[in-house]
Motif scaffolding. Structure first.
Motif, PDB file in Angstrom:
ATOM      1  N   VAL A 298     -16.352  -1.951   0.044  1.00 46.71           N
ATOM      2  CA  VAL A 298     -15.890  -1.583  -1.294  1.00 46.71           C
ATOM      3  C   VAL A 298     -15.755  -2.882  -2.082  1.00 46.71           C
ATOM      4  N   ALA A 299     -16.710  -3.147  -2.957  1.00 50.86           N
ATOM      5  CA  ALA A 299     -16.690  -4.365  -3.765  1.00 50.86           C
ATOM      6  C   ALA A 299     -15.786  -4.131  -4.972  1.00 50.86           C
ATOM      7  N   VAL A 300     -14.736  -4.952  -5.102  1.00 50.14           N
ATOM      8  CA  VAL A 300     -13.784  -4.774  -6.199  1.00 50.14           C
ATOM      9  C   VAL A 300     -13.801  -5.993  -7.116  1.00 50.14           C
ATOM     10  N   GLU A 301     -13.108  -5.862  -8.234  1.00 54.16           N
ATOM     11  CA  GLU A 301     -13.207  -6.846  -9.312  1.00 54.16           C
ATOM     12  C   GLU A 301     -12.460  -8.136  -9.015  1.00 54.16           C
ATOM     13  N   GLY A 302     -11.510  -8.119  -8.117  1.00 53.54           N
ATOM     14  CA  GLY A 302     -10.723  -9.302  -7.792  1.00 53.54           C
ATOM     15  C   GLY A 302      -9.552  -8.915  -6.915  1.00 53.54           C
ATOM     16  N   PRO A 303      -8.751  -9.894  -6.485  1.00 52.91           N
ATOM     17  CA  PRO A 303      -7.635  -9.592  -5.576  1.00 52.91           C
ATOM     18  C   PRO A 303      -6.526  -8.771  -6.208  1.00 52.91           C
ATOM     19  N   ASP A 304      -6.535  -8.626  -7.536  1.00 49.12           N
ATOM     20  CA  ASP A 304      -5.530  -7.797  -8.207  1.00 49.12           C
ATOM     21  C   ASP A 304      -6.054  -6.392  -8.507  1.00 49.12           C
ATOM     22  N   ALA A 305      -7.254  -6.100  -8.053  1.00 45.71           N
ATOM     23  CA  ALA A 305      -7.895  -4.820  -8.380  1.00 45.71           C
ATOM     24  C   ALA A 305      -7.323  -3.681  -7.552  1.00 45.71           C
ATOM     25  N   PRO A 306      -7.316  -2.464  -8.122  1.00 43.76           N
ATOM     26  CA  PRO A 306      -6.913  -1.307  -7.330  1.00 43.76           C
ATOM     27  C   PRO A 306      -7.868  -1.117  -6.162  1.00 43.76           C
ATOM     28  N   GLY A 307      -7.302  -0.785  -5.016  1.00 37.30           N
ATOM     29  CA  GLY A 307      -8.088  -0.673  -3.803  1.00 37.30           C
ATOM     30  C   GLY A 307      -7.898  -1.882  -2.910  1.00 37.30           C
ATOM     31  N   PHE A 308      -7.550  -3.018  -3.520  1.00 36.82           N
ATOM     32  CA  PHE A 308      -7.270  -4.237  -2.743  1.00 36.82           C
ATOM     33  C   PHE A 308      -5.769  -4.448  -2.641  1.00 36.82           C
ATOM     34  N   THR A 309      -5.094  -4.396  -3.788  1.00 38.22           N
ATOM     35  CA  THR A 309      -3.645  -4.626  -3.796  1.00 38.22           C
ATOM     36  C   THR A 309      -2.873  -3.477  -3.154  1.00 38.22           C
ATOM     37  N   ASP A 310      -3.468  -2.274  -3.213  1.00 32.24           N
ATOM     38  CA  ASP A 310      -2.762  -1.093  -2.702  1.00 32.24           C
ATOM     39  C   ASP A 310      -3.527  -0.441  -1.554  1.00 32.24           C
ATOM     40  N   ALA A 311      -4.278  -1.256  -0.800  1.00 33.00           N
ATOM     41  CA  ALA A 311      -5.083  -0.700   0.296  1.00 33.00           C
ATOM     42  C   ALA A 311      -4.198   0.012   1.311  1.00 33.00           C
ATOM     43  N   ARG A 312      -4.631   1.196   1.705  1.00 36.38           N
ATOM     44  CA  ARG A 312      -3.897   1.967   2.705  1.00 36.38           C
ATOM     45  C   ARG A 312      -4.417   1.633   4.095  1.00 36.38           C
ATOM     46  N   ALA A 313      -3.973   2.400   5.066  1.00 32.85           N
ATOM     47  CA  ALA A 313      -4.326   2.116   6.455  1.00 32.85           C
ATOM     48  C   ALA A 313      -5.803   2.329   6.743  1.00 32.85           C
ATOM     49  N   ASP A 314      -6.525   3.015   5.835  1.00 31.39           N
ATOM     50  CA  ASP A 314      -7.942   3.279   6.091  1.00 31.39           C
ATOM     51  C   ASP A 314      -8.846   2.153   5.609  1.00 31.39           C
ATOM     52  N   ALA A 315      -8.268   1.053   5.108  1.00 27.50           N
ATOM     53  CA  ALA A 315      -9.089  -0.021   4.555  1.00 27.50           C
ATOM     54  C   ALA A 315      -8.528  -1.397   4.911  1.00 27.50           C
ATOM     55  N   THR A 316      -9.441  -2.354   5.046  1.00 26.63           N
ATOM     56  CA  THR A 316      -9.074  -3.736   5.345  1.00 26.63           C
ATOM     57  C   THR A 316      -9.442  -4.628   4.165  1.00 26.63           C
ATOM     58  N   PRO A 317      -8.472  -5.178   3.433  1.00 24.92           N
ATOM     59  CA  PRO A 317      -8.791  -6.090   2.339  1.00 24.92           C
ATOM     60  C   PRO A 317      -9.259  -7.448   2.887  1.00 24.92           C
ATOM     61  N   VAL A 318     -10.434  -7.892   2.441  1.00 29.82           N
ATOM     62  CA  VAL A 318     -11.004  -9.159   2.890  1.00 29.82           C
ATOM     63  C   VAL A 318     -11.238 -10.060   1.693  1.00 29.82           C
TER      64      VAL A 318
END
Length: 544
Positions: A298-318
């Motif tokens: 999941v390519a996101v806009e930056g470290p403050d983007a939704p999906g990265f800052t609020d990642a749930r247990a089904d995702a690993t923010p890298v």
């Protein structure tokens, strides 16, 4: 050269999350004990089991490209010098997937101009044609030599050159595999130069082959330095050590997947690399998304983007760059080093997941469906009537998807149908330059639903995440966006236009997704700007 801040960075992987590091330790030990990294570096095709051995045996030359691609440097520079002497300094790249993503990252990082055509949108191709053709060379890149999008671009540009009194053959450079139909055509037509790539490298692992280096080098990127960067990293990536960055990254991703984190959220945190996540997206999705498993990037806009800052247990923010925010893993290094790092790690993840990271069994299905529609103009032009129309948006749902009511009601019901640990894929068959604001859909949907949300420009995502969509975890829902074509372009000597091809690709992919039991909602904008504004407003109002 831009991006110099990464030049001295050591290639590294930091597992920021202590719990994840603990779970990864067992897999690190297993990979080291099995000698997986050194076997991979030695191109051992047995690493992924007997079923994968045949394919793997002809797909592992990428591990030594930092050496074997060296002769290309002189050839590229010689051609660039020739072209510049003729006043030709504008480079257009016609390529899809592995033929376009790496050159775009390389030139973006080096801040040199490259016009990339990885689209069938008539408006975007027309804009490329409107550039100064007297100064233009087009690089036609296709591993198979039969990529329909790329062949269409070649035909359109060849005619445009000829119509403007320019010898088309002198302005066409080809990158392809030996013996491909494109290689044969290039010889017959006398095209300016043919670069034959290593046939034992798959498209998504081809960044350091002619596919990545030729267009980037002709555009002015320092491709010799790129190979130097990869060479510096290669030694550590091929060693059986618990400190090997590729082993650590593969183990962390494998451990996270085993714990339910089937998505990898990629955010740049100051890497100095332009658009790395878009390149990694294809590598990860097409390599791992099969047999009902895999890692969805999941390519996101930056470290403050939704999906990265609020990642749930089904995702690993890298983090691509230094550890930042909610990152559980961070990877550092120069562009060449990071490319090789992720290639090694992805291949090793394939071993951990028990899949073949070098095939793409579900990619061809959408292509076949599109070809079938092109062969049946009546079905293509007619198609199903919309279930409803709201302003500039016509609604086309797949079976089982709500398609009546206001646009807001339809969107709310559709987005609400995404499983809690599933994902929403936005697929925009539009002009990624003139319709760039469509990318806002990802942010708005992710923020308002809390679901991991991907965004892909069609048809280019068909050559990347398209494999995962059919073969990966079966918990996605698919929002397709198509738009009216204001000024279509004919494809010379073909019975279709770009607009018809783009429409066939959207319908074909939607058809295949629906056949796989995936919910699809296609929203067609009769006016692109008005429809997009209407859809974003509907999402904001309906999903709060």
């Amino acid at each position: 050269m831009a991006g110099d801040e990464t030049a001295g960075q050591e290639t590294g992987v930091e597992i920021v999350d202590a719990a994840l590091e603990g779970k990864a330790a067992e897999l690190v030990a297993k990979l080291v004990e099995d000698g997986a990294a050194s076997k991979l570096a030695a191109q051992d095709a047995t690493l992924w089991g007997p079923d994968a051995e045949s394919e793997a045996s002809i797909r592992l030359s990428w591990t030594t490209l930092h050496k074997s691609s060296r002769p290309l440097i002189g050839e590229i520079e010689a051609l660039r010098t020739e072209l510049q002497a003729e006043g030709v300094d504008r480079v257009v790249l016609a390529g899809m997937g592995g033929s376009s993503l790496a050159p775009e990252v390389i030139t973006g990082t080096d801040q040199v101009p490259l016009t990339v055509l990885d689209t069938t949108d008539a408006g975007q191709v027309s804009d490329a044609l409107a550039g100064d053709l007297d100064r233009t060379v087009i690089v036609v890149s296709s591993k198979s030599g039969g990529t329909v999008e790329t062949d269409s671009h070649r035909r359109i540009f060849a005619k445009a050159f000829s119509d403007n009194g320019i010898d088309a053959a002198s302005r066409i450079v080809v990158v392809t595999d030996p013996g491909s139909p494109l290689a044969e055509l290039a010889g017959k037509e006398g095209y300016r130069k043919v670069f034959l790539a290593d046939p034992n490298v798959g498209g998504r692992y081809s960044a350091l082959t002619a596919f990545g280096l030729v267009p980037a080098g002709l555009a002015g990127a320092d491709v010799a330095r790129l190979l130097d960067q990869a060479a510096l990293a290669a030694g550590s990536l091929g060693t059986d050590s618990p400190e090997n960055p590729a082993v650590r990254l593969a183990a962390a991703l494998g451990a996270a997947h085993a714990d339910g984190a089937e998505k990898v959220v990629l955010a740049d945190t100051g890497s100095g690399i332009a658009g790395f996540a878009d390149w990694a997206e294809q590598l990860i999705a097409e390599s791992t998304g099969k047999q009902g498993t895999g890692l969805l990037p999941v390519a996101v806009e930056g470290p403050d983007a939704p999906g990265f800052t609020d990642a749930r247990a089904d995702a690993t923010p890298v983090a691509i760059g230094p550890a930042d925010g909610n990152a559980k893993i961070a990877t550092t290094g120069s562009l060449g080093a990071q490319m090789l790092l992720w290639e090694f790690a992805t291949a090793l993840v394939g071993r951990l997941l028990g899949i073949n990271p070098f095939d793409q069994p579900d990619v061809e299905a959408a292509k076949k469906a599109a070809r079938s529609l092109l062969d049946n103009p009546a079905a293509l032009e007619g198609g199903a009537e919309p279930s409803s129309v709201d302003g500039a948006v016509a609604v086309h749902p797949s079976d089982g998807v709500t398609g009546t009511g206001s646009l807001g009601e339809i969107v709310k019901a559709f987005l609400g149908s995404a499983p809690e640990t599933g994902y929403i894929a936005v697929q925009a068959y539009l002009d990624r330059l003139d319709d760039a604001s469509a990318a806002l859909l990802r942010t708005e949907i992710a923020k308002r639903t809390g679901r991991q949300t991907t965004f892909g420009w069609g048809p280019r995502f068909l050559h990347s995440t398209g494999q995962y969509h059919k073969g990966g975890h079966q918990n996605g829902i698919f929002l397709q966006v198509t738009g009216a074509v204001e000024a279509d372009l004919a494809v010379p000597d073909r019975p279709y236009t770009l607009g018809q091809l783009q429409h066939a690709q959207a319908l074909g992919d939607g058809q295949v997704l629906a056949e796989h039991g995936r919910p699809v909602l296609r929203l067609h904008f009769t006016d692109r700007a008005a429809g997009l504004a209407q859809l974003i407003s509907a999402i904001q109002e309906a999903v709060k």
